[in-house]
Design a protein around this motif. Structure first.
Motif, PDB file in Angstrom:
ATOM      1  N   TYR A  84       0.849  -1.174  -0.046  1.00  0.00           N
ATOM      2  CA  TYR A  84       0.022  -0.007  -0.096  1.00  0.00           C
ATOM      3  C   TYR A  84       0.917   1.295  -0.112  1.00  0.00           C
ATOM      4  CZ  TYR A  84      -4.043  -3.140   0.742  1.00  0.00           C
ATOM      5  OH  TYR A  84      -5.032  -3.758   0.562  1.00  0.00           O
ATOM      6  N   ARG A  85       1.918   1.259   0.614  1.00  0.00           N
ATOM      7  CA  ARG A  85       2.913   2.330   0.614  1.00  0.00           C
ATOM      8  C   ARG A  85       3.426   2.533  -0.895  1.00  0.00           C
ATOM      9  NH1 ARG A  85       8.755   2.424   3.679  1.00  0.00           N
ATOM     10  NH2 ARG A  85       9.058   0.819   1.933  1.00  0.00           N
ATOM     11  N   ALA A  86       3.808   1.493  -1.276  1.00  0.00           N
ATOM     12  CA  ALA A  86       4.134   1.671  -2.932  1.00  0.00           C
ATOM     13  C   ALA A  86       3.229   2.148  -3.927  1.00  0.00           C
ATOM     14  CB  ALA A  86       4.844   0.129  -3.400  1.00  0.00           C
ATOM     15  N   LEU A  87       1.798   1.766  -3.473  1.00  0.00           N
ATOM     16  CA  LEU A  87       0.892   1.878  -4.453  1.00  0.00           C
ATOM     17  C   LEU A  87       0.554   3.524  -4.261  1.00  0.00           C
ATOM     18  CD1 LEU A  87      -1.585   1.153  -6.466  1.00  0.00           C
ATOM     19  CD2 LEU A  87      -2.903   0.687  -4.164  1.00  0.00           C
ATOM     20  N   LYS A  88       0.503   4.043  -2.899  1.00  0.00           N
ATOM     21  CA  LYS A  88       0.339   5.672  -2.626  1.00  0.00           C
ATOM     22  C   LYS A  88       1.315   6.045  -3.219  1.00  0.00           C
ATOM     23  CE  LYS A  88       1.996   7.163   0.958  1.00  0.00           C
ATOM     24  NZ  LYS A  88       2.403   7.444   2.173  1.00  0.00           N
ATOM     25  N   ASN A  89       2.655   6.032  -3.441  1.00  0.00           N
ATOM     26  CA  ASN A  89       3.914   6.558  -3.705  1.00  0.00           C
ATOM     27  C   ASN A  89       3.785   6.691  -5.213  1.00  0.00           C
ATOM     28  OD1 ASN A  89       4.975   7.072  -0.979  1.00  0.00           O
ATOM     29  ND2 ASN A  89       6.344   5.412  -1.132  1.00  0.00           N
ATOM     30  N   THR A  90       3.297   5.549  -5.850  1.00  0.00           N
ATOM     31  CA  THR A  90       3.128   5.547  -7.350  1.00  0.00           C
ATOM     32  C   THR A  90       1.966   6.352  -7.775  1.00  0.00           C
ATOM     33  OG1 THR A  90       3.722   3.251  -7.372  1.00  0.00           O
ATOM     34  CG2 THR A  90       2.441   3.985  -9.330  1.00  0.00           C
ATOM     35  N   LEU A  91       1.049   6.527  -7.033  1.00  0.00           N
ATOM     36  CA  LEU A  91      -0.166   7.368  -7.282  1.00  0.00           C
ATOM     37  C   LEU A  91       0.039   8.894  -7.072  1.00  0.00           C
ATOM     38  CD1 LEU A  91      -3.207   5.344  -6.096  1.00  0.00           C
ATOM     39  CD2 LEU A  91      -2.697   5.681  -8.347  1.00  0.00           C
TER      40      LEU A  91
END
Length: 314
Positions: A84-91
């Motif tokens: 979820y951290r990686a997804l948040k940073n990607t967005l």
């Protein structure tokens, strides 16, 4: 009976026309074989490997011999905070890039289109296109030399008696540096597309506006921008479709442990769990998740554009 015969005749005529076109332009069609083979081999053939996302994949047993686990891999991924951290940073990075990077080539193309000195225009275009062809390894080295604590920018600030800025080790300065470097690297290439679109604008419109006494700003607003509106719409839809995808090179080269709260994105997450840890099932599942969400965003953006009366991709 007559309608059936007319339909058959039309079908035969269409088929003969196609064969005639192929025979006439056979060498042009032959040139399509190489890119077609590339797309078939490297884009469509690997789709078979998507089944690894539903298996406890074993590299020695292969796809045929690995155990099927259904959606267990996805459940395991969605339980990880690091995902979820990686997804948040990607967005987050993609949204910032959309805000800062999408208008930049449009503005630059308009400015270059207004330049009357042909030689200066060509030189400027060449200089602006060059960063697109540089490897991110080279760009990363340049960024370190420029923005590190002992780099050129901080040395210049220190000589002026100002405080040094931790561009590469503090979160907010790193984020601003990341977005700025990305815009610098891609702005020249994006400008090519808009300049090409501007060449299709009817020159008589500019001549008529000169007769009416329009200023340059009015010509840009009422002629140039409407003339490239369809190109802007298509590129915007495509970029929205890539909101959950991000390149591996830039965050991997520019990221470090001090700014991992921003630099750890889906591509580095896949590298970490898929390549470094050897868990290919997780890597495939994350890639499939990106593709599905990206497709939904693409279709949604195209649908909204069509509803607003704008040109879409299809």
């Amino acid at each position: 009976m007559k309608a059936v015969l007319e339909q058959d005749y039309a079908s035969i005529k269409k088929k003969n026309k196609f064969l005639h076109n192929v025979k006439r332009d056979k060498w042009l069609y032959a040139l399509l074989l190489l890119p077609f083979a590339y797309i078939l081999i490297f884009k469509y053939a690997p789709i078979y490997g998507v089944v690894m996302a539903f298996q406890d994949y074993n590299i020695f047993a292969g796809i045929q011999g690995s155990e099927w686990v259904g959606l267990d891999v996805f459940e395991f991924i969605f339980q990880q905070d690091s995902f979820y951290r990686a997804l948040k940073n990607t967005l987050l990075l993609n949204v910032y890039d959309l805000i800062a990077g999408f208008p930049a080539p449009i503005i630059l193309a308009i400015l270059l289109n207004e330049v009357r000195m042909a030689k200066f225009k060509k030189i400027t275009q060449t200089v602006l296109y060059l960063p697109h062809f540089l490897s991110w390894v080279i760009i990363g080295g340049m960024v370190y030399l420029m923005f590190s604590n002992s780099g050129m920018v901080n040395t210049f600030l220190a000589n002026l008696g100002l405080a040094r800025i931790e561009f590469l080790s503090q979160k907010v300065p790193w984020l601003m540096t990341y977005i700025s470097v990305g815009v610098w690297q891609h702005i020249g290439w994006g400008t090519i597309i808009y300049l090409a679109a501007m060449t299709g604008i009817n020159k008589e419109l500019y001549e008529a506006s000169d007769i009416d006494g329009c200023s340059r700003l009015r010509k840009v607003w009422h002629i140039t921008l409407p003339g490239i509106k369809s190109t802007i719409n298509i590129l915007l839809i495509l970029q929205i479709g890539r909101m959950v995808s991000i390149g591996f090179d830039q965050p991997f080269v520019m990221g470090n442990s001090l700014v991992s709260d921003y630099s750890d994105v889906i591509s580095t997450f896949v590298y970490r769990v898929g390549i470094s840890s050897g868990d290919f099932s997780q890597a495939t599942a994350v890639g499939l998740f990106q593709s599905v969400v990206g497709l939904i965003l693409l279709i949604g953006a195209n649908y909204i554009a069509k509803k607003l009366g704008e040109d879409g991709i299809w």
